[in-house]
Design a protein around this motif. Sequence first.
Motif, PDB file in Angstrom:
ATOM      1  N   TYR A  85       0.823  -1.325  -0.060  1.00 51.36           N
ATOM      2  CA  TYR A  85       0.028   0.007  -0.067  1.00 51.36           C
ATOM      3  C   TYR A  85       0.982   1.173  -0.125  1.00 51.36           C
ATOM      4  O   TYR A  85       1.929   1.341   0.647  1.00 51.36           O
ATOM      5  CB  TYR A  85      -1.091   0.043   1.344  1.00 51.36           C
ATOM      6  CG  TYR A  85      -1.983  -0.966   1.161  1.00 51.36           C
ATOM      7  CD1 TYR A  85      -3.348  -0.827   0.458  1.00 51.36           C
ATOM      8  CD2 TYR A  85      -1.856  -2.298   1.812  1.00 51.36           C
ATOM      9  CE1 TYR A  85      -4.112  -1.888   0.606  1.00 51.36           C
ATOM     10  CE2 TYR A  85      -2.651  -3.211   2.063  1.00 51.36           C
ATOM     11  CZ  TYR A  85      -3.911  -2.956   1.300  1.00 51.36           C
ATOM     12  OH  TYR A  85      -5.042  -3.892   1.039  1.00 51.36           O
ATOM     13  N   CYS A  86       0.573   2.311  -0.892  1.00 53.69           N
ATOM     14  CA  CYS A  86       1.345   3.525  -0.597  1.00 53.69           C
ATOM     15  C   CYS A  86       1.144   4.166   0.513  1.00 53.69           C
ATOM     16  O   CYS A  86       0.227   4.437   1.294  1.00 53.69           O
ATOM     17  CB  CYS A  86       0.612   4.354  -1.950  1.00 53.69           C
ATOM     18  SG  CYS A  86       1.397   6.101  -1.952  1.00 53.69           S
ATOM     19  N   GLU A  87       2.271   4.603   0.937  1.00 58.52           N
ATOM     20  CA  GLU A  87       2.505   5.245   2.394  1.00 58.52           C
ATOM     21  C   GLU A  87       1.970   6.656   2.026  1.00 58.52           C
ATOM     22  O   GLU A  87       1.610   7.312   3.312  1.00 58.52           O
ATOM     23  CB  GLU A  87       3.602   5.262   2.836  1.00 58.52           C
ATOM     24  CG  GLU A  87       4.817   6.182   2.159  1.00 58.52           C
ATOM     25  CD  GLU A  87       6.272   6.341   2.789  1.00 58.52           C
ATOM     26  OE1 GLU A  87       6.363   5.683   3.749  1.00 58.52           O
ATOM     27  OE2 GLU A  87       6.723   6.913   2.264  1.00 58.52           O
ATOM     28  N   GLU A  88       1.649   7.325   0.904  1.00 59.22           N
ATOM     29  CA  GLU A  88       1.081   8.616   0.710  1.00 59.22           C
ATOM     30  C   GLU A  88      -0.199   8.727   0.721  1.00 59.22           C
ATOM     31  O   GLU A  88      -1.222   9.174   1.225  1.00 59.22           O
ATOM     32  CB  GLU A  88       1.998   9.117  -0.586  1.00 59.22           C
ATOM     33  CG  GLU A  88       1.701  10.617  -0.571  1.00 59.22           C
ATOM     34  CD  GLU A  88       2.736  11.431   0.290  1.00 59.22           C
ATOM     35  OE1 GLU A  88       2.482  12.658   0.465  1.00 59.22           O
ATOM     36  OE2 GLU A  88       3.657  10.777   0.568  1.00 59.22           O
ATOM     37  N   CYS A  89      -0.915   7.935  -0.395  1.00 64.63           N
ATOM     38  CA  CYS A  89      -2.426   7.862  -0.598  1.00 64.63           C
ATOM     39  C   CYS A  89      -3.100   6.842  -0.177  1.00 64.63           C
ATOM     40  O   CYS A  89      -4.246   6.640  -0.159  1.00 64.63           O
ATOM     41  CB  CYS A  89      -2.569   7.989  -2.074  1.00 64.63           C
ATOM     42  SG  CYS A  89      -2.080   6.713  -3.058  1.00 64.63           S
ATOM     43  N   GLY A  90      -2.505   5.677   0.388  1.00 65.64           N
ATOM     44  CA  GLY A  90      -3.113   4.431   0.763  1.00 65.64           C
ATOM     45  C   GLY A  90      -3.466   3.420  -0.367  1.00 65.64           C
ATOM     46  O   GLY A  90      -4.051   2.292   0.244  1.00 65.64           O
ATOM     47  N   GLU A  91      -3.490   3.876  -1.490  1.00 70.34           N
ATOM     48  CA  GLU A  91      -3.867   2.948  -2.611  1.00 70.34           C
ATOM     49  C   GLU A  91      -2.871   1.767  -2.682  1.00 70.34           C
ATOM     50  O   GLU A  91      -1.713   1.911  -2.361  1.00 70.34           O
ATOM     51  CB  GLU A  91      -4.019   3.580  -3.717  1.00 70.34           C
ATOM     52  CG  GLU A  91      -5.133   4.628  -3.735  1.00 70.34           C
ATOM     53  CD  GLU A  91      -6.446   3.956  -3.675  1.00 70.34           C
ATOM     54  OE1 GLU A  91      -6.796   3.036  -4.441  1.00 70.34           O
ATOM     55  OE2 GLU A  91      -7.388   4.474  -2.907  1.00 70.34           O
ATOM     56  N   PRO A  92      -3.359   0.620  -3.254  1.00 70.14           N
ATOM     57  CA  PRO A  92      -2.266  -0.493  -3.514  1.00 70.14           C
ATOM     58  C   PRO A  92      -1.265  -0.250  -4.443  1.00 70.14           C
ATOM     59  O   PRO A  92      -1.751   0.571  -5.592  1.00 70.14           O
ATOM     60  CB  PRO A  92      -3.226  -1.629  -4.042  1.00 70.14           C
ATOM     61  CG  PRO A  92      -4.619  -1.267  -3.715  1.00 70.14           C
ATOM     62  CD  PRO A  92      -4.759   0.092  -3.631  1.00 70.14           C
ATOM     63  N   ILE A  93      -0.036  -0.448  -4.291  1.00 72.75           N
ATOM     64  CA  ILE A  93       1.028  -0.105  -5.311  1.00 72.75           C
ATOM     65  C   ILE A  93       0.830  -1.311  -6.095  1.00 72.75           C
ATOM     66  O   ILE A  93       0.791  -2.596  -6.123  1.00 72.75           O
ATOM     67  CB  ILE A  93       2.456  -0.159  -4.580  1.00 72.75           C
ATOM     68  CG1 ILE A  93       2.418   0.817  -3.559  1.00 72.75           C
ATOM     69  CG2 ILE A  93       3.372  -0.068  -5.341  1.00 72.75           C
ATOM     70  CD1 ILE A  93       3.510   0.799  -2.754  1.00 72.75           C
TER      71      ILE A  93
END
Length: 112
Positions: A85-93
């Motif tokens: 998960y992206c630490e910035e937006c929380g979306e899956p990488i």
Amino acid sequence: MEPDEMATYFAPLLKLELVQLQKDSGETAESRKPVELDQQSVGRLSRMDALQNLAMARAVDLRRHARARAITAALARAEAGEFGYCEECGEPIPFRRLVLDPAFTRCVGCQR
């Protein structure tokens, strides 16, 4: 692939890389020891070469340690269920991005 599946997929690869980094660091420890400069037995250029080699060996080891910290953090995220998960937006990488480097912490959009 879901982030929890990606954590299961990438964790063994990350652990293997971490072991290799530690092994490489141990094998090159001798090259990072301070250079003894004996003015009588070694010429000026040889001393300069020895100092330059020492600086390069230390720089490589610093990069190795930085990579080990990134891998350790990725493994901690995998244990905590936060891997992928992206630490910035929380979306899956995306999986394809993690194939490039499983220690990435941001998606492409947030990395920019």
